[in-house]
Design a protein around this motif. Structure first.
Motif, mmCIF file in Angstrom:
data_model
loop_
_atom_site.group_PDB
_atom_site.id
_atom_site.type_symbol
_atom_site.label_atom_id
_atom_site.label_comp_id
_atom_site.label_asym_id
_atom_site.label_seq_id
_atom_site.Cartn_x
_atom_site.Cartn_y
_atom_site.Cartn_z
ATOM 1 N N ILE A 166 0.827 -1.164 -0.118
ATOM 2 C CA ILE A 166 -0.053 -0.044 0.134
ATOM 3 C C ILE A 166 0.825 1.224 -0.184
ATOM 4 N N ALA A 167 1.926 1.308 0.813
ATOM 5 C CA ALA A 167 2.803 2.287 0.859
ATOM 6 C C ALA A 167 3.497 2.612 -0.514
ATOM 7 N N MET A 168 3.735 1.611 -0.990
ATOM 8 C CA MET A 168 4.549 1.488 -2.639
ATOM 9 C C MET A 168 3.407 2.409 -3.595
ATOM 10 N N VAL A 169 2.529 1.853 -3.637
ATOM 11 C CA VAL A 169 1.250 2.260 -4.358
ATOM 12 C C VAL A 169 0.935 3.740 -3.942
ATOM 13 N N ASN A 170 0.816 4.085 -2.950
ATOM 14 C CA ASN A 170 0.732 5.447 -2.376
ATOM 15 C C ASN A 170 1.741 6.616 -2.900
ATOM 16 N N MET A 171 2.681 6.084 -2.550
ATOM 17 C CA MET A 171 3.976 6.761 -3.011
ATOM 18 C C MET A 171 3.850 7.060 -4.509
ATOM 19 N N LYS A 172 3.565 6.180 -5.402
ATOM 20 C CA LYS A 172 3.346 6.479 -6.702
ATOM 21 C C LYS A 172 2.463 7.198 -7.001
ATOM 22 N N ASN A 174 0.981 9.694 -5.100
ATOM 23 C CA ASN A 174 1.282 11.028 -4.695
ATOM 24 C C ASN A 174 2.133 11.668 -5.619
ATOM 25 N N LYS A 175 3.169 10.881 -5.964
ATOM 26 C CA LYS A 175 4.116 11.774 -6.733
ATOM 27 C C LYS A 175 3.854 11.793 -8.226
ATOM 28 N N MET A 176 3.316 10.900 -8.834
ATOM 29 C CA MET A 176 2.959 10.932 -10.155
ATOM 30 C C MET A 176 1.370 10.879 -10.565
ATOM 31 N N MET A 177 0.586 10.231 -10.069
ATOM 32 C CA MET A 177 -0.818 9.857 -10.666
ATOM 33 C C MET A 177 -1.688 11.135 -10.121
ATOM 34 N N TYR A 178 -1.585 11.387 -9.038
ATOM 35 C CA TYR A 178 -2.581 12.697 -8.539
ATOM 36 C C TYR A 178 -2.246 13.807 -9.250
ATOM 37 N N PRO A 179 -0.922 14.454 -9.359
ATOM 38 C CA PRO A 179 -0.636 15.658 -9.927
ATOM 39 C C PRO A 179 -1.000 15.406 -11.605
ATOM 40 N N MET A 180 -0.687 14.362 -12.300
ATOM 41 C CA MET A 180 -1.057 14.106 -13.548
ATOM 42 C C MET A 180 -2.513 13.835 -13.765
ATOM 43 N N GLY A 181 -3.247 13.287 -12.876
ATOM 44 C CA GLY A 181 -4.654 13.246 -13.003
ATOM 45 C C GLY A 181 -5.278 14.712 -12.936
ATOM 46 N N LYS A 182 -4.823 15.410 -12.046
ATOM 47 C CA LYS A 182 -5.352 16.736 -11.852
ATOM 48 C C LYS A 182 -5.066 17.732 -12.839
ATOM 49 N N LYS A 183 -4.083 17.662 -13.444
ATOM 50 C CA LYS A 183 -3.842 18.425 -14.613
ATOM 51 C C LYS A 183 -4.581 18.099 -15.738
ATOM 52 N N LEU A 184 -4.309 16.756 -16.021
ATOM 53 C CA LEU A 184 -5.320 16.349 -17.128
ATOM 54 C C LEU A 184 -6.853 16.561 -17.229
ATOM 55 N N TYR A 185 -7.396 16.627 -15.911
ATOM 56 C CA TYR A 185 -8.978 16.558 -15.441
ATOM 57 C C TYR A 185 -9.011 18.026 -15.853
ATOM 58 N N LYS A 186 -8.435 18.997 -15.341
ATOM 59 C CA LYS A 186 -8.564 20.610 -15.683
ATOM 60 C C LYS A 186 -8.523 20.921 -17.187
ATOM 61 N N SER A 187 -7.552 20.281 -17.775
ATOM 62 C CA SER A 187 -7.183 20.890 -19.251
ATOM 63 C C SER A 187 -7.876 19.855 -20.265
ATOM 64 N N GLU A 232 -10.029 9.415 -5.407
ATOM 65 C CA GLU A 232 -9.625 9.645 -4.148
ATOM 66 C C GLU A 232 -9.202 11.002 -3.524
ATOM 67 N N ILE A 233 -9.016 12.118 -4.525
ATOM 68 C CA ILE A 233 -9.047 13.515 -4.001
ATOM 69 C C ILE A 233 -10.370 14.186 -3.832
ATOM 70 N N LYS A 234 -10.848 14.172 -5.152
ATOM 71 C CA LYS A 234 -12.236 14.965 -5.130
ATOM 72 C C LYS A 234 -13.428 14.146 -4.454
ATOM 73 N N ARG A 235 -13.506 12.806 -4.634
ATOM 74 C CA ARG A 235 -14.840 12.264 -4.114
ATOM 75 C C ARG A 235 -14.356 11.771 -2.354
ATOM 76 N N LEU A 236 -13.369 11.262 -2.269
ATOM 77 C CA LEU A 236 -12.888 10.908 -0.899
ATOM 78 C C LEU A 236 -12.548 12.027 0.118
ATOM 79 N N GLY A 237 -11.793 12.847 -0.558
ATOM 80 C CA GLY A 237 -11.262 14.016 -0.042
ATOM 81 C C GLY A 237 -9.746 13.807 0.492
ATOM 82 N N LYS A 238 -8.992 13.041 -0.172
ATOM 83 C CA LYS A 238 -7.603 12.957 0.160
ATOM 84 C C LYS A 238 -6.790 14.228 -0.232
ATOM 85 N N SER A 239 -5.865 14.482 1.044
ATOM 86 C CA SER A 239 -5.017 15.770 0.560
ATOM 87 C C SER A 239 -4.278 15.362 -0.595
#
Length: 240
Positions: A166-172, A174-187, A232-239
């Motif tokens: 879980i820690a390994m997946v969460n690191m990936k 936090n570092k890559m998937m969330y920022p990428m997803g946020k950028k792609l979703y907005k654009s 995970e960020i928008k629906r579940l409210g993770k930071s």
């Protein structure tokens, strides 16, 4: 000079063995060779209900839970996601798994597992492949290494490594998937106003595809990133 030569040779051997392991991983595909057997219902049946990854692309590590008291069968990309799903996987339901050789769904508790082979794992550093036949497990083991075990040892290993997985997946994420997803979703996507109608993440991913919420450039890894960000960020409210 002799010591330097020994160090050089040892380094070369380590590099060669590492390269061989990577080559073996590349030669083995987790993807279904034909039409996968799916036990879930609905349009979202091709995606894991915990992480939304494609069942087809991770078919040979796929596990499932057949519900005894309802029609809520679930199929996961990996044993890791079965354990993360928690209660549903342990309330008297039947645990099934894909036979990595025949690609048929079999009883998980009677299968032979090759644990920790050089073939790639899913959501875990320790790979776990199931076989109905012990001979098939031995053949896989002779080619890819690892250890042949029964269900109880496989599940114990999965539970033992769960926190680190879980820690390994969460690191990936936090570092890559969330920022990428946020950028792609907005654009590249239309805004989703209400997330409450989605009970599980695979429903959200299916809706993004079905209703073309994002443009055609959002596929595969990009689609997964957008889905993870929204769920995970928008629906579940993770930071973030």
């Amino acid at each position: 000079m002799k010591k330097l030569l020994i160090i050089f040779v040892m380094g070369l051997l380590l590099f060669s063995s590492s390269s061989l392991a990577k080559d073996m991983e590349k030669k083995f595909s987790k993807v279904a060779s034909g039409k996968p057997e799916l036990i879930q219902e609905g349009a979202e049946k091709g995606f894991c209900p915990v992480c939304a990854m494609s069942i087809n692309h991770n078919y040979k590590t796929s596990h499932g839970v057949v519900a005894k008291k309802s029609k809520d069968n679930r199929q996961y990309c990996s044993i890791r996601c079965v354990l993360v799903d928690g209660k549903h996987a342990h309330e008297g339901n039947k645990h099934v798994v894909v036979d990595a050789k025949t690609e048929k769904i079999i009883d998980a508790k009677t299968a032979y597992y090759v644990l920790g082979s050089k073939a790639p794992g899913t959501m875990s550093k320790i790979s776990k492949y199931a076989f109905a036949s012990k001979d098939d497990a031995k053949a896989f083991n002779s080619k890819f290494g690892g250890k042949i075990v029964l269900y109880d040892e496989m599940i114990a290993s999965a539970k033992e490594s769960l926190n680190s997985d879980i820690a390994m997946v969460n690191m990936k994420k936090n570092k890559m998937m969330y920022p990428m997803g946020k950028k792609l979703y907005k654009s590249n996507c239309r805004p989703i106003k209400d997330f409450s109608s989605y009970k599980r993440i695979n429903e959200l991913k299916t809706d993004i595809i079905k209703n073309k919420i994002c443009d055609d450039s959002i596929k595969m890894k990009k689609l997964q990133a957008v889905t993870l960000y929204l769920w995970e960020i928008k629906r579940l409210g993770k930071s973030l």
